[in-house]
Motif scaffolding. Structure first.
Motif, mmCIF file in Angstrom:
data_model
loop_
_atom_site.group_PDB
_atom_site.id
_atom_site.type_symbol
_atom_site.label_atom_id
_atom_site.label_comp_id
_atom_site.label_asym_id
_atom_site.label_seq_id
_atom_site.Cartn_x
_atom_site.Cartn_y
_atom_site.Cartn_z
ATOM 1 N N GLY A 82 0.822 -1.214 0.000
ATOM 2 C CA GLY A 82 0.000 0.000 0.000
ATOM 3 C C GLY A 82 0.849 1.255 0.000
ATOM 4 N N THR A 83 1.921 1.239 0.794
ATOM 5 C CA THR A 83 2.834 2.381 0.827
ATOM 6 C C THR A 83 3.508 2.570 -0.521
ATOM 7 N N GLN A 84 3.904 1.475 -1.144
ATOM 8 C CA GLN A 84 4.556 1.562 -2.453
ATOM 9 C C GLN A 84 3.599 2.108 -3.502
ATOM 10 N N SER A 85 2.370 1.625 -3.530
ATOM 11 C CA SER A 85 1.424 2.111 -4.538
ATOM 12 C C SER A 85 1.030 3.562 -4.270
ATOM 13 N N ALA A 86 0.917 3.953 -2.997
ATOM 14 C CA ALA A 86 0.600 5.353 -2.676
ATOM 15 C C ALA A 86 1.742 6.272 -3.091
ATOM 16 N N THR A 87 2.966 5.834 -2.886
ATOM 17 C CA THR A 87 4.127 6.634 -3.284
ATOM 18 C C THR A 87 4.175 6.789 -4.802
ATOM 19 N N CYS A 88 3.942 5.700 -5.525
ATOM 20 C CA CYS A 88 3.935 5.775 -6.993
ATOM 21 C C CYS A 88 2.798 6.671 -7.481
ATOM 22 N N GLY A 89 1.640 6.570 -6.866
ATOM 23 C CA GLY A 89 0.512 7.421 -7.245
ATOM 24 C C GLY A 89 0.783 8.888 -6.963
ATOM 25 N N ALA A 90 1.378 9.182 -5.801
ATOM 26 C CA ALA A 90 1.704 10.567 -5.458
ATOM 27 C C ALA A 90 2.748 11.130 -6.419
ATOM 28 N N TYR A 91 3.711 10.307 -6.814
ATOM 29 C CA TYR A 91 4.733 10.744 -7.766
ATOM 30 C C TYR A 91 4.101 11.065 -9.123
ATOM 31 N N GLY A 92 3.223 10.195 -9.604
ATOM 32 C CA GLY A 92 2.543 10.431 -10.876
ATOM 33 C C GLY A 92 1.664 11.673 -10.834
ATOM 34 N N LEU A 93 0.948 11.858 -9.713
ATOM 35 C CA LEU A 93 0.091 13.037 -9.561
ATOM 36 C C LEU A 93 0.927 14.313 -9.529
ATOM 37 N N SER A 94 2.057 14.279 -8.816
ATOM 38 C CA SER A 94 2.904 15.475 -8.752
ATOM 39 C C SER A 94 3.479 15.808 -10.127
ATOM 40 N N ARG A 95 3.838 14.791 -10.913
ATOM 41 C CA ARG A 95 4.326 15.046 -12.266
ATOM 42 C C ARG A 95 3.247 15.725 -13.109
ATOM 43 N N THR A 96 2.020 15.244 -12.986
ATOM 44 C CA THR A 96 0.914 15.820 -13.752
ATOM 45 C C THR A 96 0.656 17.264 -13.339
ATOM 46 N N ILE A 97 0.666 17.527 -12.035
ATOM 47 C CA ILE A 97 0.409 18.882 -11.538
ATOM 48 C C ILE A 97 1.510 19.839 -11.996
ATOM 49 N N VAL A 98 2.755 19.414 -11.916
ATOM 50 C CA VAL A 98 3.865 20.274 -12.347
ATOM 51 C C VAL A 98 3.756 20.554 -13.846
ATOM 52 N N TRP A 99 3.419 19.552 -14.640
ATOM 53 C CA TRP A 99 3.266 19.761 -16.083
ATOM 54 C C TRP A 99 2.156 20.767 -16.381
ATOM 55 N N ILE A 100 1.013 20.606 -15.727
ATOM 56 C CA ILE A 100 -0.111 21.526 -15.952
ATOM 57 C C ILE A 100 0.265 22.940 -15.535
ATOM 58 N N PHE A 101 0.927 23.090 -14.392
ATOM 59 C CA PHE A 101 1.293 24.420 -13.893
ATOM 60 C C PHE A 101 2.252 25.127 -14.851
ATOM 61 N N PHE A 102 3.327 24.462 -15.236
ATOM 62 C CA PHE A 102 4.315 25.138 -16.079
ATOM 63 C C PHE A 102 3.829 25.342 -17.513
ATOM 64 N N SER A 103 3.075 24.411 -18.046
ATOM 65 C CA SER A 103 2.557 24.631 -19.406
ATOM 66 C C SER A 103 1.518 25.750 -19.408
ATOM 67 N N SER A 104 0.666 25.814 -18.384
ATOM 68 C CA SER A 104 -0.312 26.909 -18.296
ATOM 69 C C SER A 104 0.389 28.249 -18.091
ATOM 70 N N ALA A 105 1.401 28.260 -17.237
ATOM 71 C CA ALA A 105 2.138 29.505 -17.003
ATOM 72 C C ALA A 105 2.816 29.973 -18.283
ATOM 73 N N THR A 106 3.343 29.048 -19.050
ATOM 74 C CA THR A 106 3.997 29.417 -20.300
ATOM 75 C C THR A 106 2.979 29.968 -21.296
ATOM 76 N N ILE A 107 1.862 29.316 -21.404
ATOM 77 C CA ILE A 107 0.841 29.757 -22.363
ATOM 78 C C ILE A 107 0.233 31.093 -21.955
ATOM 79 N N LEU A 108 0.047 31.313 -20.657
ATOM 80 C CA LEU A 108 -0.576 32.557 -20.202
ATOM 81 C C LEU A 108 0.430 33.703 -20.087
#
Length: 142
Positions: A82-108
């Motif tokens: 459970g800890t391993q899957s939560a860590t992998c999920g949190a890592y994937g979510l953080s990658r997605t959030i960082v991508w959305i933030f920087f691509s939106s900031a660049t476009i805006l």
């Protein structure tokens, strides 16, 4: 009965007593000889069995799991997975959030930065044009 008591006596009291004649005789006759390893092997290597040397840490830990009940092993396994899957999920979510933030900031932000740069270049161009037409004193006045 006294014969049985003598057979069960380990003789520890006679050896550990400092005033006993047995201790004095042992101290007098004791000769300490250095221990030399046989055939180029150290004393530690002589005491280890070949089976102990070939056992890996993982095998040893796996063998230690048998001393715990099945419920503890199951709970620990679920906790680790459970800890391993939560860590992998949190890592994937953080990658997605960082991508959305920087691509939106660049476009805006990019159009705003480009427009500010364009306005600044136009202003410098107008000042240079005034300076050429009216002389150096006209560039300072607005």
């Amino acid at each position: 009965m006294s014969g049985d008591a003598e057979e069960l006596d380990s003789g520890f009291e006679a050896i550990s007593s400092p005033e006993s004649p047995a201790v004095a005789a042992m101290a007098r006759d004791a000769v300490v000889a250095p221990v030399k390893p046989k055939s180029g092997r150290s004393a530690l290597e002589d005491t280890l069995d070949d089976d102990d040397i070939e056992e890996t840490i993982g095998e040893r830990l796996w063998g230690l799991t048998e001393m715990f009940p099945e419920t503890v092993r199951t709970l620990t396994s679920k906790l680790v997975h459970g800890t391993q899957s939560a860590t992998c999920g949190a890592y994937g979510l953080s990658r997605t959030i960082v991508w959305i933030f920087f691509s939106s900031a660049t476009i805006l932000a990019a159009p705003v930065l480009f427009e500010a740069e364009r306005v600044q270049v136009e202003e410098v161009s107008k000042q240079q044009q005034r300076q050429i037409l009216l002389g150096p004193s006209a560039a300072i006045q607005k």
